[in-house]
Design a protein around this motif. Sequence first.
Motif, short mmCIF file in Angstrom:
data_model
loop_
_atom_site.label_atom_id
_atom_site.label_comp_id
_atom_site.label_asym_id
_atom_site.label_seq_id
_atom_site.Cartn_x
_atom_site.Cartn_y
_atom_site.Cartn_z
N VAL A 1 10.50 0.31 4.28
CA VAL A 1 9.84 1.06 3.17
C VAL A 1 9.81 2.54 3.49
CG1 VAL A 1 7.93 1.27 1.41
CG2 VAL A 1 8.91 -1.14 2.16
N MET A 2 8.98 2.43 4.75
CA MET A 2 8.89 3.79 4.90
C MET A 2 10.31 4.79 5.14
SD MET A 2 5.79 4.70 5.63
CE MET A 2 6.11 6.21 6.59
N LEU A 3 11.54 4.07 5.63
CA LEU A 3 12.77 4.37 5.66
C LEU A 3 13.24 5.22 4.20
CD1 LEU A 3 15.22 4.88 7.52
CD2 LEU A 3 16.23 2.64 6.78
N ALA A 4 12.78 3.92 3.17
CA ALA A 4 13.11 4.55 1.84
C ALA A 4 12.23 5.72 1.20
CB ALA A 4 12.77 3.39 0.96
N THR A 5 11.12 5.81 1.81
CA THR A 5 10.12 6.98 1.51
C THR A 5 10.61 8.17 1.97
OG1 THR A 5 8.68 6.60 3.26
CG2 THR A 5 8.16 5.38 0.97
N LEU A 6 11.19 8.34 3.23
CA LEU A 6 11.56 9.40 3.65
C LEU A 6 12.93 9.93 3.20
CD1 LEU A 6 11.12 8.40 7.63
CD2 LEU A 6 9.74 10.16 6.36
N ALA B 1 0.71 -1.41 -0.16
CA ALA B 1 0.05 0.13 -0.13
C ALA B 1 0.98 1.08 -0.22
CB ALA B 1 -0.90 0.03 1.08
N VAL B 2 1.92 1.38 0.90
CA VAL B 2 2.79 2.33 0.91
C VAL B 2 3.58 2.69 -0.35
CG1 VAL B 2 4.76 3.48 2.21
CG2 VAL B 2 2.89 2.49 3.39
N ALA B 3 3.92 1.27 -1.03
CA ALA B 3 4.86 1.31 -2.12
C ALA B 3 4.19 1.88 -3.42
CB ALA B 3 5.42 0.04 -2.36
N ILE B 4 2.87 1.46 -3.61
CA ILE B 4 2.11 2.03 -4.70
C ILE B 4 1.69 3.43 -4.40
CG2 ILE B 4 1.35 -0.29 -5.49
CD1 ILE B 4 -1.22 0.28 -4.33
N ARG C 1 23.02 5.99 -18.47
CA ARG C 1 21.82 6.09 -17.78
C ARG C 1 22.09 5.72 -16.26
NH1 ARG C 1 17.99 2.72 -21.79
NH2 ARG C 1 19.67 1.47 -21.85
N LEU C 2 23.06 4.88 -16.23
CA LEU C 2 23.27 4.39 -14.69
C LEU C 2 24.36 5.30 -13.91
CD1 LEU C 2 23.70 0.59 -15.63
CD2 LEU C 2 21.91 1.67 -14.18
N ILE C 3 24.76 6.24 -14.45
CA ILE C 3 25.71 7.21 -13.69
C ILE C 3 25.04 7.68 -12.35
CG2 ILE C 3 25.17 9.40 -14.81
CD1 ILE C 3 28.75 7.91 -14.15
N ALA C 4 23.73 7.80 -12.46
CA ALA C 4 23.26 8.36 -11.24
C ALA C 4 22.62 7.03 -10.43
CB ALA C 4 22.13 9.39 -11.39
N GLY C 5 23.01 6.05 -10.65
CA GLY C 5 22.62 4.93 -9.95
C GLY C 5 21.30 4.17 -10.13
N PHE C 6 21.00 3.30 -9.65
CA PHE C 6 19.41 2.81 -9.75
C PHE C 6 18.32 3.61 -8.95
CE2 PHE C 6 21.63 -1.47 -10.57
CZ PHE C 6 21.23 -1.55 -11.74
N ASP C 7 17.29 3.94 -9.69
CA ASP C 7 16.30 4.80 -9.01
C ASP C 7 15.59 3.89 -7.97
OD1 ASP C 7 14.49 6.99 -8.65
OD2 ASP C 7 12.98 5.57 -9.38
N LEU C 8 15.82 4.31 -6.66
CA LEU C 8 15.22 3.80 -5.23
C LEU C 8 13.80 3.39 -5.45
CD1 LEU C 8 15.61 2.37 -2.51
CD2 LEU C 8 15.39 4.89 -1.71
N LEU C 9 12.96 4.32 -5.90
CA LEU C 9 11.61 4.15 -6.18
C LEU C 9 11.21 2.94 -6.95
CD1 LEU C 9 8.63 5.19 -5.68
CD2 LEU C 9 8.80 6.61 -7.82
N ALA C 10 12.07 2.91 -7.96
CA ALA C 10 11.58 1.94 -9.05
C ALA C 10 11.86 0.33 -8.52
CB ALA C 10 12.31 2.17 -10.38
N ILE C 11 13.09 0.48 -7.88
CA ILE C 11 13.44 -0.88 -7.28
C ILE C 11 12.38 -1.21 -6.04
CG2 ILE C 11 15.03 -1.94 -5.62
CD1 ILE C 11 16.31 -1.50 -8.27
N ASP D 1 13.41 4.00 -16.15
CA ASP D 1 12.96 3.65 -14.85
C ASP D 1 11.85 2.52 -14.83
OD1 ASP D 1 14.48 5.42 -13.58
OD2 ASP D 1 12.85 7.09 -13.44
N LEU D 2 11.28 2.58 -15.77
CA LEU D 2 9.95 1.33 -15.93
C LEU D 2 10.82 0.11 -16.18
CD1 LEU D 2 7.46 3.11 -18.26
CD2 LEU D 2 7.15 2.69 -15.84
N TRP D 3 11.86 0.11 -16.94
CA TRP D 3 12.89 -1.15 -17.24
C TRP D 3 13.45 -1.69 -15.90
CZ3 TRP D 3 11.94 -3.96 -21.22
CH2 TRP D 3 11.52 -3.47 -22.59
N VAL D 4 13.91 -0.56 -15.15
CA VAL D 4 14.25 -1.09 -13.73
C VAL D 4 13.27 -1.74 -12.81
CG1 VAL D 4 15.36 -0.01 -11.80
CG2 VAL D 4 16.19 0.78 -13.91
#
Length: 498
Positions: free
Chosen positions: A330-335, A42-45, A197-207, A411-414
């Motif tokens: 997940v809350m840690l990631a969202t903050l 629920a938090v993730a979506i 496209r990876l120079i900024a790293g993986f998008d945490l949200l997409a992961i 980000d969608l591919w990730v």
Amino acid sequence: MLPVLGDSLQLLFSVEAILTLLLGTMLGIVLGALPGIGSTVAVAIILPFTLGMSQAPAVLLLLAVYAGSVYGGSISAILINTPGTPQSAATTFDGYPMALRGEAGRALGWATVSSVVGGLVSVVLLIVAAPQLAALALNFGPIETFGLLLLGLTCIVAVSSGDMIKGLIAGVLGLFLATVGGDPITGAARFTFGDFRLIAGFDLLAIVIGVFALSEVLLRVSQKLSTTPEFVSFRGIVLPKLGEWKGRIKGLCKSVALGCGIGILPGTGAATAAFVSYAEARRSSPRSAEFGKGEPDGIIASEAANNAVTGGALVPTMALGIPGDAVTAVMLATLTLHGVTPGVRLMQDNPTLIGAIFGGLFIINLLLLPLGMIASALAAPLLRMREAFMLTAITLLCFVGVYFVRGNPFDLWVMVAAGILGFILRRQGYPMAPLVIGMVLGPTLEMSLRQGLIITNGSFGAFFASPIAGTLIVISTLTLFWPLISFARNWLAQRKAA
């Protein structure tokens, strides 16, 4: 925090914040009531849709969804004998039998009042304990911060669902993913294989969306989809009268205390608290013989404890940056995605926001009472919805949400790759919370380690000259290897006995 109280209240009682609290709590209750979604998904979506919002309303919305979803799980647990969240599994034992005998409204009434009391007390605990804990860690330098984050990583052991090796592998994978991109000190590209496209790293949200929400959809599709569940008669929540609480207050207080205490411990979570509380209530209640047949004491024990965990689990998450369970990971990631770094400097750097969060959590738990009565009526028809429709809706929300944030197709591919990876790993029993913990704590851990090595001229042994860092590193090492030590002790004891 008192000097900024006025600013926090001004932030909290803005029109945007109030609407956010109302919408988030209602949304959390409805999502929590839908079986299979749970608080984490629920938090993730919802997360991607908050990234365009200002900081305070966005964080309040996610907290409202989190707290609302924990309560919402009780609705489906009582009405269709299927807990919307794992935290409400114990509620089915007595909630559904009450519903079968035509008392679904009364069962939800007991659950609602118990949830509100548990949630409010846990917020008081958060307000009292988190600043004290953060103040204790405020004077930490890079070396002490490294020790603290290392201790935080050991909570991977606790959230590994009984398989430490798989949890550690997932945690190491998260740490590796966090290293992809530019070096934080030299700027050199790492593990990008020439792909800019990876120079900024993986998008945490997409992961996060991929490994939790999309992989959940894939898992449910790979299993046999359930048909429409059997539904009992429900005409709205009926709150218990004051006189009906006679002889039940002591059990309520005990369940709240258990939930708060267990919530602070890393890796335990609301489901553990609910079952421990239910077992204790069944042991000590004067009506223990009626447990499992529709006894309100069972509902009180489960719902008071699982909602009391919400505030307790946020104490180590916000004050030290150590998540208590998968949801708070997940809350840690969202903050972090909202520019708020949980940990030792959180209270000092964001006093106004923290004041608003404390007040917002208090209001959210109060809102559970009126909004629970409205949302339960709205959620009840949704429980008749076929699972295939619900999973399709979640998938669409995942794609729209991730693309909505940056408009970057990569980000969608990730997200898809993370979803497939999460699906494969979960099928093999690998927990996903350690992966996210590793990815969130990894950059700060690396930075504090490298800063510490610069201070000590490259000597890691000098870290132990700091009593705090040395103690934290030793505790982390013992925590990590404790299962092996315990195994060795048992083996030696058996040899001596033989």
